[in-house]
Design an enzyme around this catalytic site. Structure first.
Site, PDB file in Angstrom:
ATOM      1  CG  ASN A 107      12.282  -1.883  -1.190  1.00 56.82           C
ATOM      2  OD1 ASN A 107      12.088  -2.936  -0.591  1.00 56.82           O
ATOM      3  ND2 ASN A 107      11.485  -0.844  -1.068  1.00 56.82           N
TER       4      ASN A 107
ATOM      5  CG  ASP B 292       4.588   1.523   1.918  1.00 54.65           C
ATOM      6  OD1 ASP B 292       5.117   0.814   1.037  1.00 54.65           O
ATOM      7  OD2 ASP B 292       4.231   1.068   3.021  1.00 54.65           O
TER       8      ASP B 292
END
Length: 262
Positions: free
Chosen positions: A88, A40
């Site tokens: 996402n 991330d």
């Protein structure tokens, strides 16, 4: 500029010394059999460094190649990477998704060509709603899965357009279909048989989850398989993740007493 260069030259030997100290601390300890990676912070890292969205994912892609080598050299047998979540996949803008899938495809091409895959006999698999991916990317995935299908020393699982809740829901639907068709009876349903309905029925539970960028959550990552995982949250954004960060994660794992819910 000269000051930054001098600082870098001064810190490099200190960094290498610290890396050696950490290595000596972990090298004889128990290793996690299965490591999960949540890489991330690509976009925030790029924003902080005044770089483009393309740069964000390019450097994220390069870092993943580097970290996979570290893990293989360390002796980790199973590695799962949270490449792209269903959230996402569904919500990111098309131009960003195009950049992401470009570098995913580039990474798959690397797996097809890199001799390290053959050296360590890495079996590659992919899980998730793969039908949402571009056809050319699916073709590359199928090629690398087929090419490595007979390897059994190591395993690399790529979670792409993946969501833990969705996987469990899909498993329930498949189980119900088999129940209605008489392929399984109620008395046979348990944790072991339920696992057979997951995207990859052979995927082992994860021992250690490493997440970068300072976020303290698992974000729908392999919910069934992380039930008893040890979690390590690293402050560094993914492109900044260093070998010493990995060694710290391993050291943290080795210091913990695993009770598996007991």
């Amino acid at each position: 500029m000269a000051k930054d260069l001098t600082r870098g030259l001064l810190f490099k030997p200190i960094y290498k010394l610290y890396e050696l100290v950490l290595w000596n601390q972990i090298r004889n300890g128990p290793l996690p059999d299965h490591v999960g990676i949540i890489p991330d912070g690509n976009r925030r890292w790029a924003r902080d460094n005044n770089l483009s969205l393309n740069d964000a994912y390019f450097y994220g892609y390069k870092k993943l190649k580097e970290v996979l080598i570290w893990l293989l050299e360390l002796g980790i047998k199973n590695i799962t990477v949270f490449v792209l979540s269903t959230e996402n996949c569904d919500k990111r803008k098309q131009n960003e998704l195009s950049i992401i899938t470009t570098y995913i495809k580039r990474g798959i091409q690397d797996l097809l060509e890199d001799p390290i895959v053959d050296k360590y006999e890495v079996k590659v698999s992919a899980i998730g709603k793969l039908d949402k991916l571009p056809k050319d990317l699916i073709d590359y995935l199928n090629r690398v899965v087929e090419k490595t299908s007979n390897y059994d020393k190591r395993k690399l699982t790529l979670a792409i357009c993946y969501g833990g809740r969705q996987e469990i829901l899909d498993a329930v639907v498949r189980l119900l279909d088999d129940y209605r068709n008489g392929k399984i009876v109620k008395s046979e349903i348990n944790e072991e048989t339920f696992r057979k309905y997951f995207y990859d029925s052979e995927l082992q539970d994860i021992d250690l989850v490493i997440r970068t960028s300072g976020e303290v959550r698992i974000s729908n990552f392999l919910l069934w398989h992380v039930a008893y995982s040890e979690l390590f949250f690293c402050e560094a954004y993914w492109p900044e993740f260093r070998k010493i960060d990995l060694w710290r994660a391993i050291r943290s794992f080795q210091k913990r007493k695993r009770n598996f819910g007991a």
